[in-house]
Design an enzyme around this catalytic site. Structure first.
Site, PDB file in Angstrom:
ATOM      1  N   ASP A  59       0.872  -1.169   0.000  1.00 33.30           N
ATOM      2  CA  ASP A  59       0.000   0.000   0.000  1.00 33.30           C
ATOM      3  C   ASP A  59       0.909   1.217   0.000  1.00 33.30           C
ATOM      4  O   ASP A  59       1.526   1.554   1.010  1.00 33.30           O
ATOM      5  CB  ASP A  59      -0.896  -0.011   1.236  1.00 33.30           C
ATOM      6  CG  ASP A  59      -1.786   1.219   1.334  1.00 33.30           C
ATOM      7  OD1 ASP A  59      -1.687   2.108   0.464  1.00 33.30           O
ATOM      8  OD2 ASP A  59      -2.580   1.303   2.287  1.00 33.30           O
ATOM      9  N   ASN A  86       3.073   4.633 -11.779  1.00 35.41           N
ATOM     10  CA  ASN A  86       1.748   4.622 -12.393  1.00 35.41           C
ATOM     11  C   ASN A  86       0.623   4.726 -11.368  1.00 35.41           C
ATOM     12  O   ASN A  86      -0.448   5.234 -11.684  1.00 35.41           O
ATOM     13  CB  ASN A  86       1.569   3.349 -13.221  1.00 35.41           C
ATOM     14  CG  ASN A  86       0.127   3.125 -13.607  1.00 35.41           C
ATOM     15  OD1 ASN A  86      -0.416   3.835 -14.450  1.00 35.41           O
ATOM     16  ND2 ASN A  86      -0.531   2.159 -12.964  1.00 35.41           N
ATOM     17  N   TYR A 157      -7.399  16.193  -7.188  1.00 33.29           N
ATOM     18  CA  TYR A 157      -6.706  15.321  -8.134  1.00 33.29           C
ATOM     19  C   TYR A 157      -5.905  16.139  -9.144  1.00 33.29           C
ATOM     20  O   TYR A 157      -4.724  15.862  -9.417  1.00 33.29           O
ATOM     21  CB  TYR A 157      -7.720  14.434  -8.850  1.00 33.29           C
ATOM     22  CG  TYR A 157      -7.131  13.566  -9.941  1.00 33.29           C
ATOM     23  CD1 TYR A 157      -6.377  12.441  -9.621  1.00 33.29           C
ATOM     24  CD2 TYR A 157      -7.333  13.876 -11.282  1.00 33.29           C
ATOM     25  CE1 TYR A 157      -5.832  11.646 -10.621  1.00 33.29           C
ATOM     26  CE2 TYR A 157      -6.800  13.085 -12.282  1.00 33.29           C
ATOM     27  CZ  TYR A 157      -6.045  11.966 -11.947  1.00 33.29           C
ATOM     28  OH  TYR A 157      -5.504  11.195 -12.943  1.00 33.29           O
ATOM     29  N   LYS A 161      -1.765  16.144  -9.690  1.00 37.57           N
ATOM     30  CA  LYS A 161      -1.112  15.785 -10.948  1.00 37.57           C
ATOM     31  C   LYS A 161      -0.294  16.952 -11.500  1.00 37.57           C
ATOM     32  O   LYS A 161       0.762  16.737 -12.118  1.00 37.57           O
ATOM     33  CB  LYS A 161      -2.152  15.325 -11.968  1.00 37.57           C
ATOM     34  CG  LYS A 161      -2.771  13.973 -11.636  1.00 37.57           C
ATOM     35  CD  LYS A 161      -1.711  12.883 -11.510  1.00 37.57           C
ATOM     36  CE  LYS A 161      -2.317  11.501 -11.409  1.00 37.57           C
ATOM     37  NZ  LYS A 161      -1.287  10.447 -11.223  1.00 37.57           N
ATOM     38  N   THR A 192     -10.505   2.074 -17.990  1.00 43.13           N
ATOM     39  CA  THR A 192     -10.009   1.223 -16.920  1.00 43.13           C
ATOM     40  C   THR A 192     -11.113   1.026 -15.893  1.00 43.13           C
ATOM     41  O   THR A 192     -12.223   1.559 -16.030  1.00 43.13           O
ATOM     42  CB  THR A 192      -8.798   1.867 -16.225  1.00 43.13           C
ATOM     43  OG1 THR A 192      -9.220   3.090 -15.593  1.00 43.13           O
ATOM     44  CG2 THR A 192      -7.678   2.163 -17.219  1.00 43.13           C
TER      45      THR A 192
END
Length: 268
Positions: A59, A86, A157, A161, A192
């Site tokens: 984790d 990733n 988010y 990024k 995905t």
């Protein structure tokens, strides 16, 4: 094209599904030895089992986990040549998209940055000494087109990024002269589990727009985001670019951000 990855050692995070799984499969096909890091394995990753694949259960939001994953990789394969950061996206228990600035709490922001930025920082920190010992070390950080396209949703988010993009540039400046290339791949919306799982992005958008979830997946999402290809990106398309950037064939590419996004980013 021979990517000259035969025998090289790669560590890939978020490796049990989606883009990460596609990267593992591509690197194995190119002859690399791969440490696949994820909380747990899965049937698709298990199907790739062999002497060139090591699964490291971890984790990455645990501050000690990245260094342990690197240690296991080096212990098993004798070194490290390629790091693919990733792992990212919604942290455990979170669902995206989230609409509006006031929606995410302080805890949401902390969890998002732990998973999408701090885990990357810690993994790079642990990997750098080994990559410096490689003859052509490479780091590929997986970011997102949203890191350069802010908007009134997914604030946490998008900001995380954007930080990954900035981190990549700095690392490329510091370590490029020492033989370690650092690049970013910024996918657009990729088909995905983030999209397809029950309760995932397709369901969230379907609920917000009144559309059918299958219609969202089969073109509706692409239309909403003005993707010129008219479809979500295939994980293998992202994996191919990551493999090329990890390859010594990309020896003059560092500090770059490569979009694999179906035309999502329109900026010059």
């Amino acid at each position: 094209m021979d990517l000259q990855l035969t025998g090289r050692v790669a560590l890939v995070t978020g490796a049990s599904k989606g883009i990460g799984l596609a990267v593992v499969r591509t690197l194995l096909d190119e002859g690399a030895r791969v440490a696949a890091v994820s909380r747990k394995s899965g049937a698709d990753l298990d199907a790739l089992a062999g002497p060139n694949l090591l699964h490291v259960p971890a984790d990455l939001t645990d501050p000690a986990a990245p260094a342990e994953a690197v240690r296991r990789t080096v212990e098993t394969f004798g070194g490290l040549d390629v790091l693919v950061n990733n792992a990212g996206g919604p942290p455990p228990g979170a669902t995206l998209p989230r609409f509006g600035f006031l929606t995410p709490t302080d805890d949401d922001w902390r969890a998002m940055f732990e998973f999408n930025l701090f885990a990357v920082v810690r993994t790079v920190r642990a990997a750098i000494p080994h990559l410096l010992d490689a003859d052509a070390g490479a780091i590929v950080n997986v970011s997102s087109g949203n890191g350069r396209r802010p908007g009134p949703m997914n604030y946490d988010y998008n900001a995380a990024k954007a930080a990954v993009n900035n981190l990549t540039k700095g690392l490329s400046e510091e370590y490029g002269p020492q033989g370690v290339r650092v690049n970013t791949v910024s996918p657009g919306p990729v088909r995905t589990a983030w999209w397809t799982d029950e309760g995932g992005a397709a369901d969230v958008l379907a609920g917000a727009t009144g559309a059918d979830r299958d219609a969202i997946l089969d073109g509706g999402a692409a239309e909403m985001m003005n993707l010129v290809t008219g479809r979500l990106v295939d994980p293998r398309e992202v994996a191919d670019v990551i493999a090329l950037l990890a390859s010594p064939r990309s020896a003059s590419t560092t500090g770059a951000e490569v979009a694999v996004d179906g035309g999502f980013l329109k900026e010059v």
